[in-house]
Structures are given as structure tokens and as C-alpha cells.
Design a protein around this motif. Sequence first.
Motif, PDB file in Angstrom:
ATOM      1  N   ILE A 141      28.406  40.483  56.958  1.00  8.58           N
ATOM      2  CA  ILE A 141      27.047  40.196  57.418  1.00  8.58           C
ATOM      3  C   ILE A 141      26.064  40.203  56.249  1.00  8.58           C
ATOM      4  N   GLU A 142      26.253  41.119  55.326  1.00  3.78           N
ATOM      5  CA  GLU A 142      25.374  41.151  54.147  1.00  3.78           C
ATOM      6  C   GLU A 142      25.471  39.850  53.353  1.00  3.78           C
ATOM      7  N   ILE A 143      26.681  39.378  53.132  1.00  2.94           N
ATOM      8  CA  ILE A 143      26.862  38.115  52.405  1.00  2.94           C
ATOM      9  C   ILE A 143      26.215  36.972  53.181  1.00  2.94           C
ATOM     10  N   VAL A 167      38.709  37.834  53.989  1.00  8.41           N
ATOM     11  CA  VAL A 167      37.753  38.268  52.979  1.00  8.41           C
ATOM     12  C   VAL A 167      38.434  38.236  51.614  1.00  8.41           C
ATOM     13  N   VAL A 168      37.610  38.070  50.601  1.00 11.02           N
ATOM     14  CA  VAL A 168      38.066  38.225  49.221  1.00 11.02           C
ATOM     15  C   VAL A 168      37.503  39.555  48.747  1.00 11.02           C
ATOM     16  N   GLU A 169      38.411  40.421  48.331  1.00  9.69           N
ATOM     17  CA  GLU A 169      38.019  41.730  47.830  1.00  9.69           C
ATOM     18  C   GLU A 169      38.254  41.767  46.324  1.00  9.69           C
ATOM     19  N   VAL A 170      37.215  42.148  45.599  1.00 13.88           N
ATOM     20  CA  VAL A 170      37.294  42.264  44.143  1.00 13.88           C
ATOM     21  C   VAL A 170      36.774  43.656  43.774  1.00 13.88           C
ATOM     22  N   ASP A 171      37.606  44.424  43.112  1.00 16.14           N
ATOM     23  CA  ASP A 171      37.228  45.781  42.701  1.00 16.14           C
ATOM     24  C   ASP A 171      36.677  46.597  43.872  1.00 16.14           C
ATOM     25  N   GLY A 172      37.331  46.470  45.019  1.00 13.83           N
ATOM     26  CA  GLY A 172      36.959  47.255  46.186  1.00 13.83           C
ATOM     27  C   GLY A 172      35.747  46.759  46.951  1.00 13.83           C
ATOM     28  N   LYS A 173      35.203  45.610  46.555  1.00 17.37           N
ATOM     29  CA  LYS A 173      34.012  45.072  47.229  1.00 17.37           C
ATOM     30  C   LYS A 173      34.304  43.688  47.794  1.00 17.37           C
ATOM     31  N   ALA A 199      33.495  37.464  49.283  1.00 14.38           N
ATOM     32  CA  ALA A 199      33.459  36.173  49.971  1.00 14.38           C
ATOM     33  C   ALA A 199      34.215  36.318  51.285  1.00 14.38           C
ATOM     34  N   TRP A 200      33.961  35.374  52.185  1.00 14.02           N
ATOM     35  CA  TRP A 200      34.718  35.366  53.440  1.00 14.02           C
ATOM     36  C   TRP A 200      34.871  33.938  53.955  1.00 14.02           C
ATOM     37  N   PHE A 201      35.880  33.785  54.789  1.00 17.76           N
ATOM     38  CA  PHE A 201      36.233  32.471  55.352  1.00 17.76           C
ATOM     39  C   PHE A 201      36.617  32.678  56.811  1.00 17.76           C
ATOM     40  N   SER A 202      36.115  31.823  57.681  1.00 24.34           N
ATOM     41  CA  SER A 202      36.475  31.958  59.097  1.00 24.34           C
ATOM     42  C   SER A 202      36.963  30.646  59.686  1.00 24.34           C
ATOM     43  N   LYS A 205      32.758  31.423  40.745  1.00 21.83           N
ATOM     44  CA  LYS A 205      33.983  32.123  40.357  1.00 21.83           C
ATOM     45  C   LYS A 205      35.188  31.608  41.143  1.00 21.83           C
ATOM     46  N   HIS A 206      35.007  30.489  41.807  1.00 24.00           N
ATOM     47  CA  HIS A 206      36.086  29.776  42.506  1.00 24.00           C
ATOM     48  C   HIS A 206      36.647  30.523  43.719  1.00 24.00           C
ATOM     49  N   LEU A 207      35.874  31.448  44.280  1.00 27.14           N
ATOM     50  CA  LEU A 207      36.357  32.173  45.454  1.00 27.14           C
ATOM     51  C   LEU A 207      36.438  31.255  46.669  1.00 27.14           C
ATOM     52  N   ALA A 208      35.446  30.392  46.844  1.00 29.06           N
ATOM     53  CA  ALA A 208      35.476  29.447  47.963  1.00 29.06           C
ATOM     54  C   ALA A 208      36.647  28.490  47.818  1.00 29.06           C
ATOM     55  N   THR A 209      36.936  28.080  46.598  1.00 33.41           N
ATOM     56  CA  THR A 209      38.081  27.207  46.336  1.00 33.41           C
ATOM     57  C   THR A 209      39.383  27.898  46.730  1.00 33.41           C
TER      58      THR A 209
END
Length: 164
Positions: free
Chosen positions: A14-16, A54-60, A63-66, A93-97
Motif C-alpha cells: 500500500i505504501e508503494i 513482491v520483490v524483496e531487497v535487503d528485507g524491504k 515492488a509488487w505485481f498482481s 533497477k529493472h524490478l518491473a522488468t
Amino acid sequence: MIRDATIEDLPAIIEIYNTSIPGRMATADLEPVTVASRMDWFTAHTPERRPLWVVEVDGKIKAWFSFRSFYGRDAYRHTVEVSVYVAPDSHHKHLATQLLSKALASAASLDIKTLVAFIFAHNQPSINLFKKYDFQQWGYLPQIAELNGVDRDLVILGRQIGQA
């Protein structure tokens, strides 16, 4: 790391999402949404049928995809609307890709034949991303949304699985 979202991830999701609202590029929501208001949306996702990743990087969560069932009638059961959102500090950073690649690779195993994306016409970065993955323009709805007093057009992009 891409993984299935858990209920504990919902505040970060929700924050994103809420960070995308002021830019008036990625959502038609005009005010921030709450975790409580998105509970039904969250529970409509299941890893085996309509994942929320979700994409988790260093515990955070970055990004997300539904995958969302399209139009809610059984004849459309093999069609999904897809959405992807990336935290502002993780743009470019190519997370959506990565998420879209995984979605296309996973679609057949999820019994999905068609993916559609609804994107504002002025959101050229998102349009470019989806076209890079062979989504085609299937529709154009002129002046369908008003964002900050400006009428905006909506592009409908689609892709059938197994076709490039």
C-alpha cells in the motif's frame, strides 16, 4: 527476490501504491488508500490462481505485481488484468522488468491465456515496458479520466500467451 506476498507485506504494498498517486501517472486513485480498504483486494489473490508477488531487497519490499481476474465473469476466467508498481527509490533497477518476465513465464501454469494492462496514455515508461514484451495496443479510451483538472486517455494493452 520475487516471492508470493503475505498479509504482513500489505502495508508495504500500500505504501508503494500510495507513492504513485501524486504523480498522476499510474493510478486513477486521487487520494491515498488504506490497508483496511485493500483487504478484499489482497484476499482475492492466491498463489495458485491469481498471484500477488513482491520483490524483496535487503528485507524491504521494493515492488509488487498482481494478477486480477478480468471483468468477473466465468467466460473471462483465462484473462487477467496485470499491474506493477515500484518504490520510488527503486525505479530504473529493472524490478518491473523482472516481474513482467516472471508473469509471462508463469501465465500458462496459472491457466492464463490473455493478459491486459490499462495504462494512462501519458505514462510512456509503462507503455514502453509492456511493448518491450510484445503487448499490443488493443484499445484507446480518450479523455476517460480527469486528473488534476486534465482529461487523460487510457490505453489498453494486451498479449495472448504463446504469441509474441
